[in-house]
Scaffold this motif. Structure first.
Motif, PDB file in Angstrom:
ATOM      1  N   SER A  34       0.877  -1.220   0.082  1.00 26.94           N
ATOM      2  CA  SER A  34      -0.126  -0.155   0.024  1.00 26.94           C
ATOM      3  C   SER A  34       0.886   1.252  -0.073  1.00 26.94           C
ATOM      4  O   SER A  34       2.043   1.157   0.443  1.00 26.94           O
ATOM      5  N   VAL A  35       0.241   2.286  -0.497  1.00 24.23           N
ATOM      6  CA  VAL A  35       1.037   3.640  -0.649  1.00 24.23           C
ATOM      7  C   VAL A  35      -0.003   4.678   0.177  1.00 24.23           C
ATOM      8  O   VAL A  35      -1.375   4.348   0.363  1.00 24.23           O
ATOM      9  N   SER A  36       0.565   5.855   0.519  1.00 29.42           N
ATOM     10  CA  SER A  36      -0.466   6.737   1.222  1.00 29.42           C
ATOM     11  C   SER A  36      -1.105   7.481   0.042  1.00 29.42           C
ATOM     12  O   SER A  36      -0.549   7.670  -0.968  1.00 29.42           O
ATOM     13  N   GLY A  37      -2.136   8.247   0.679  1.00 24.67           N
ATOM     14  CA  GLY A  37      -2.941   9.169  -0.191  1.00 24.67           C
ATOM     15  C   GLY A  37      -3.909   8.886  -1.192  1.00 24.67           C
ATOM     16  O   GLY A  37      -4.197   9.490  -2.230  1.00 24.67           O
ATOM     17  N   ILE A  38      -4.388   7.368  -1.248  1.00 25.97           N
ATOM     18  CA  ILE A  38      -4.982   6.700  -2.278  1.00 25.97           C
ATOM     19  C   ILE A  38      -6.646   6.948  -1.492  1.00 25.97           C
ATOM     20  O   ILE A  38      -6.899   6.363  -0.855  1.00 25.97           O
ATOM     21  N   SER A  39      -7.575   7.557  -2.287  1.00 28.16           N
ATOM     22  CA  SER A  39      -8.955   7.620  -1.951  1.00 28.16           C
ATOM     23  C   SER A  39      -9.656   8.069  -3.249  1.00 28.16           C
ATOM     24  O   SER A  39      -8.970   8.443  -4.352  1.00 28.16           O
ATOM     25  N   GLY A  40     -11.044   7.877  -3.331  1.00 27.45           N
ATOM     26  CA  GLY A  40     -11.819   8.599  -4.671  1.00 27.45           C
ATOM     27  C   GLY A  40     -12.733   7.457  -5.072  1.00 27.45           C
ATOM     28  O   GLY A  40     -13.035   6.444  -4.281  1.00 27.45           O
TER      29      GLY A  40
END
Length: 325
Positions: A34-40
């Motif tokens: 996983s990486v940070s900042g993923i949304s939508g």
């Protein structure tokens, strides 16, 4: 994809071909991190064949990123291109490559062609009822069963089970035909490869989804139908196929799909709108990386299809401009 082309693409993946009979993943496939900042929000419109796979990938991805919402609609591959053109979906799963006219419509709107990547391998199965003793069919016989054109060269229409060699109670029984509707990529691929571009018989009972075809064959002792191997149940059998009379029959095993010996194996795809002058947004890029990762390809097996190799993963990511790291 035609048999020779399909086999050529996979020819470099010998390690997986020899081990895949046991559903082994390519050990080189990386674990997704996983990486940070993923949304939508993401929406997928397209193939029914890939509907279960898209659901599994979405569930796995959302477990990594709880702030992501994914909506999946699987009514047939032909619904994917217009959804991408209209911008109503971010992913267009397809069980066949886009047609020239579909690519042209997309390019007319955006000025560049759609991009695609391979997500799984399917042995498109010809199903009969579990009680059917049929051991093998040639593609010419499949054509004679399903097509009124018989472009495969068979000189006789096939209408009863006796016409393909069954005896006893089966001999005089009419063959009941089940298939997909014209919105389906499976309908188009089967028409191209198994029917030699011929026309379906009017008697084919067209079904709106893959599972409906299998259910029809399961409940009709004298039926035959076609659908992705991911929809196989205990109530049907996938008939081994030969290219022509006298050739060896091959079943739908992973080994035969990878080698190209099973004559109607195919890639399954996802299409995306990617501007070649811009990187993909992180949300779509990470979903793609997940689907092609060790976890994603484990989901592929769970859904009943066969996983891609790491070399194909790397080719796909490179073509999409996504870092493999």
């Amino acid at each position: 994809m035609k048999l020779k082309t399909f086999a050529a693409v996979l020819a470099t993946n010998a390690a997986l071909i020899t081990s895949a009979g046991a559903f082994d993943l390519d050990p080189a496939l990386p674990t997704y991190k996983s990486v940070s900042g993923i949304s939508g929000q993401l929406k997928s419109i397209g193939s029914d064949t890939l509907n279960n796979e898209m659901t599994l990938w979405a569930e796995g991805f959302k477990a990594k990123y709880p702030n992501v919402k994914i909506e999946i609609e699987g009514k047939g591959s032909s619904t994917a291109p217009p959804a991408l053109v209209e911008g109503t979906s971010q992913f267009g799963p397809m069980s066949r490559p886009m047609k020239a006219k579909e690519i042209e419509a997309f390019e007319k709107k955006y000025g560049y062609k759609p991009s695609s990547f391979q997500v799984a391998i399917d042995a498109l199965a010809v199903y009969v009822n579990k009680d059917n003793p049929l051991k093998c069919l040639t593609l010419q016989q499949v054509d004679g069963i399903f097509s009124k054109s018989r472009k495969g060269g068979l000189n006789k229409d096939i209408t009863t089970w006796g016409d393909v060699g069954l005896t006893g109670e089966w001999a005089a029984k009419p063959i009941s035909l089940y298939g997909r509707n014209s919105a389906s990529g499976t309908y188009g691929y089967f028409k191209e490869v198994a029917l030699f571009e011929g026309d379906y018989k009017d008697q084919v009972k067209e079904q709106p989804g893959s599972s409906a075809v299998v259910q029809g064959v399961a409940s009709d002792k004298f039926a035959i139908g076609y659908s992705g191997i991911g929809y196989k149940t205990a109530d049907v059998r996938a008939v081994p196929l030969a290219v022509k009379a006298g050739d060896k029959c091959y079943d739908t095993s992973a080994e035969n799909a990878y080698s190209g010996n099973y004559p109607i194996a195919r890639f399954l795809y996802i299409y995306v709108n990617r501007n070649p002058n811009q990187p993909l947004d992180p949300l779509r890029a990470e979903f793609i990386k997940y689907a092609l990762s060790k976890q994603g390809q484990t989901d592929t097996i769970k859904g009943g299809y066969y996983p891609i190799t790491n070399s194909l993963r790397l080719e796909n990511l490179k073509a999409l401009g996504i870092s493999a790291n």
